[in-house]
Design an enzyme around this catalytic site. Structure first.
Site, PDB file in Angstrom:
ATOM      1  N   HIS A 167       0.866  -1.181   0.000  1.00  0.00           N
ATOM      2  CA  HIS A 167       0.000   0.000   0.000  1.00  0.00           C
ATOM      3  C   HIS A 167       0.906   1.235   0.000  1.00  0.00           C
ATOM      4  O   HIS A 167       1.546   1.528   1.014  1.00  0.00           O
ATOM      5  CB  HIS A 167      -0.911  -0.020   1.234  1.00  0.00           C
ATOM      6  CG  HIS A 167      -1.853  -1.179   1.223  1.00  0.00           C
ATOM      7  ND1 HIS A 167      -2.157  -1.904   2.342  1.00  0.00           N
ATOM      8  CD2 HIS A 167      -2.545  -1.741   0.192  1.00  0.00           C
ATOM      9  CE1 HIS A 167      -3.019  -2.873   2.011  1.00  0.00           C
ATOM     10  NE2 HIS A 167      -3.254  -2.788   0.715  1.00  0.00           N
ATOM     11  N   GLU A 170       1.483   4.029   2.669  1.00  0.00           N
ATOM     12  CA  GLU A 170       2.032   3.649   3.975  1.00  0.00           C
ATOM     13  C   GLU A 170       3.551   3.792   3.947  1.00  0.00           C
ATOM     14  O   GLU A 170       4.305   2.826   4.046  1.00  0.00           O
ATOM     15  CB  GLU A 170       1.565   2.226   4.318  1.00  0.00           C
ATOM     16  CG  GLU A 170       0.036   2.166   4.497  1.00  0.00           C
ATOM     17  CD  GLU A 170      -0.573   0.784   4.362  1.00  0.00           C
ATOM     18  OE1 GLU A 170      -1.816   0.697   4.265  1.00  0.00           O
ATOM     19  OE2 GLU A 170       0.176  -0.221   4.338  1.00  0.00           O
ATOM     20  N   HIS A 260       3.353  -2.690   6.904  1.00  0.00           N
ATOM     21  CA  HIS A 260       2.246  -1.782   6.562  1.00  0.00           C
ATOM     22  C   HIS A 260       2.120  -0.642   7.555  1.00  0.00           C
ATOM     23  O   HIS A 260       2.797  -0.599   8.577  1.00  0.00           O
ATOM     24  CB  HIS A 260       0.916  -2.566   6.581  1.00  0.00           C
ATOM     25  CG  HIS A 260       0.758  -3.503   5.444  1.00  0.00           C
ATOM     26  ND1 HIS A 260      -0.077  -3.253   4.386  1.00  0.00           N
ATOM     27  CD2 HIS A 260       1.346  -4.697   5.186  1.00  0.00           C
ATOM     28  CE1 HIS A 260      -0.016  -4.254   3.525  1.00  0.00           C
ATOM     29  NE2 HIS A 260       0.840  -5.144   3.989  1.00  0.00           N
ATOM     30  N   GLU A 336       2.078  -3.695  11.441  1.00  0.00           N
ATOM     31  CA  GLU A 336       1.350  -2.431  11.241  1.00  0.00           C
ATOM     32  C   GLU A 336       1.936  -1.344  12.137  1.00  0.00           C
ATOM     33  O   GLU A 336       2.130  -1.559  13.337  1.00  0.00           O
ATOM     34  CB  GLU A 336      -0.133  -2.609  11.588  1.00  0.00           C
ATOM     35  CG  GLU A 336      -0.874  -3.621  10.719  1.00  0.00           C
ATOM     36  CD  GLU A 336      -1.303  -3.058   9.359  1.00  0.00           C
ATOM     37  OE1 GLU A 336      -1.132  -1.837   9.119  1.00  0.00           O
ATOM     38  OE2 GLU A 336      -1.799  -3.854   8.534  1.00  0.00           O
TER      39      GLU A 336
HETATM   40 ZN   LIG Z   1      -1.467  -1.674   4.266  1.00  0.00          ZN
END
Ligand SMILES: [Zn+2]
Length: 376
Positions: A167, A170, A260, A336
């Site tokens: 992504h 990010e 992420h 994350e």
């Molecule tokens: Zn992500």
């Protein structure tokens, strides 16, 4: 006063300005060929010593409006140091209220990680005697997809994959990789020395180069959400996943980390593969050991605030870590980081930052070493 965004990872649309009030209306534009939107990155010029109100009027219609709750935007005068500026979210409008002390100031959702810096990181890494850089395919728009092989493959060595920035918005994920790499390539670091004796690393610092340059939140240039493409990636629609997964099939793997950022939660946390068919005692134990050791060695990491756990057999198998845990039977972890701050160790001036992401990236090598001998 002017707003511009036609540069690497730029994203904003100018709507209007009230010159008397120094008040701008702006809009985030959608990702390429998709409806996601959240990432912004733009430049304000000619506003030194004037108090400006920059209102992003479609913030309430972005992909994760929860992301604006208690969020402070990032700003920079020198494009190196990104500090937080007063920001409010009311009635669907995100307003940055700020008096710049210089005539050019950049604003972004998070400290951007530029394509030039990406190339610098790859090329600096390849100077290390332990590293070999390989272009393993082309993106949708024909850009090179780079992979770093660190250490020489040898029988009985573990194979560890680390990928980031599926992504593209990010950007903290690539800062994380930069920190991890600089520690892993530090010949004086005992953890890294031991790791490279036991394992070979394959690192893809940016899975979504086209989307990063375009200023997208989640999509590639084709409009693909790459982290929903791992079951059946295609050369045409999701070449970034297609080429990387082929390479994974070639090397095999004993551990994968997929890095992420999360828009909503102000914490660092891990999502594991508990919902996949075939989830077993081994995976549960290894996850617990990895997470426990990381918490003990980095107070920036925790395991209380995270995504709800998947029920057995109900995992979304199009996600990288679920798909790879299933394909290789190996420990597979999604890492994350926050866009906002780590609420356990808040920093008013900088929030969660590029620097803190780098440090967390360096710290992940501790739990990797902790579990390495038992990776299957
Ligand atoms: Zn992500």
């Amino acid at each position: 006063m002017k707003i511009t965004s036609n540069f690497d990872s730029g994203n904003i649309e100018f709507v209007s300005i009230d010159v008397k009030k120094n008040a701008f209306k702006l809009k985030i534009r959608k990702d390429t060929n998709s409806d996601f939107l959240q990432w912004f990155h733009f430049r304000l010029t000619g506003a030194a010593d004037r108090r400006c109100k920059l209102a992003i009027i479609n913030a309430g219609k972005t992909t994760y409006p929860i992301g604006w709750k208690n969020y402070q935007a990032c700003a920079s005068y020198d494009r190196e140091e990104w500090f937080r500026v007063p920001t409010t979210f009311r009635n669907g409008i995100l307003t940055i209220d700020f008096k710049p002390s210089h005539n050019s100031v950049y604003f972004a959702y998070f400290a951007p990680y530029s394509y030039e810096r990406h190339l610098d990181m790859i090329h600096e890494a390849q100077l290390s005697p332990d590293v070999s850089m390989e272009v393993i395919g082309k993106t949708f728009l024909g850009r090179d997809i780079e992979m770093l092989q660190i250490g020489k493959p040898r029988k009985n060595k573990k194979v560890i994959w680390v990928i980031a920035r599926q992504h593209p918005g990010e950007s903290m994920a690539e800062w994380f990789i930069e920190g991890m790499l600089s520690r892993l390539l530090d010949e004086d670091d005992p953890v890294s020395r031991r790791l490279l004796k036991e394992a070979v690393f394959y690192v893809v610092p940016n899975m979504n180069i086209d989307g990063s340059i375009a200023g997208n939140l989640r999509s590639s240039a084709s409009g693909a959400n790459l982290n929903r493409e791992w079951q059946k990636p295609t050369k045409k629609y999701s070449p970034e996943v297609y080429f990387v997964r082929n390479k994974m099939d070639e090397t095999g793997m004993n551990l994968i980390l997929d890095v992420h950022g999360d828009e909503g939660l102000p914490y660092n946390f891990i999502a594991a593969s508990e919902g996949i068919p075939g989830y077993d005692e081994y995976l549960a134990t290894m996850e617990t050991r990895f997470i426990g050791h990381w918490m003990e060695t980095s107070p920036d990491f925790q395991d209380t605030h995270k995504y709800p756990l998947d029920h057995f057999g109900e995992a979304n198998m199009t996600l990288c870590t679920n798909a790879m845990a299933h394909r290789f039977g190996c420990l597979a972890l999604t890492i994350e980081m926050p866009f906002k701050d780590n609420a356990d160790l808040p920093d008013k001036e900088y929030g969660w930052s590029d620097k803190r992401s780098r440090l967390l990236g360096a710290s992940v090598l501790n739990p990797v070493l902790h579990v390495i001998k038992d990776l299957r």
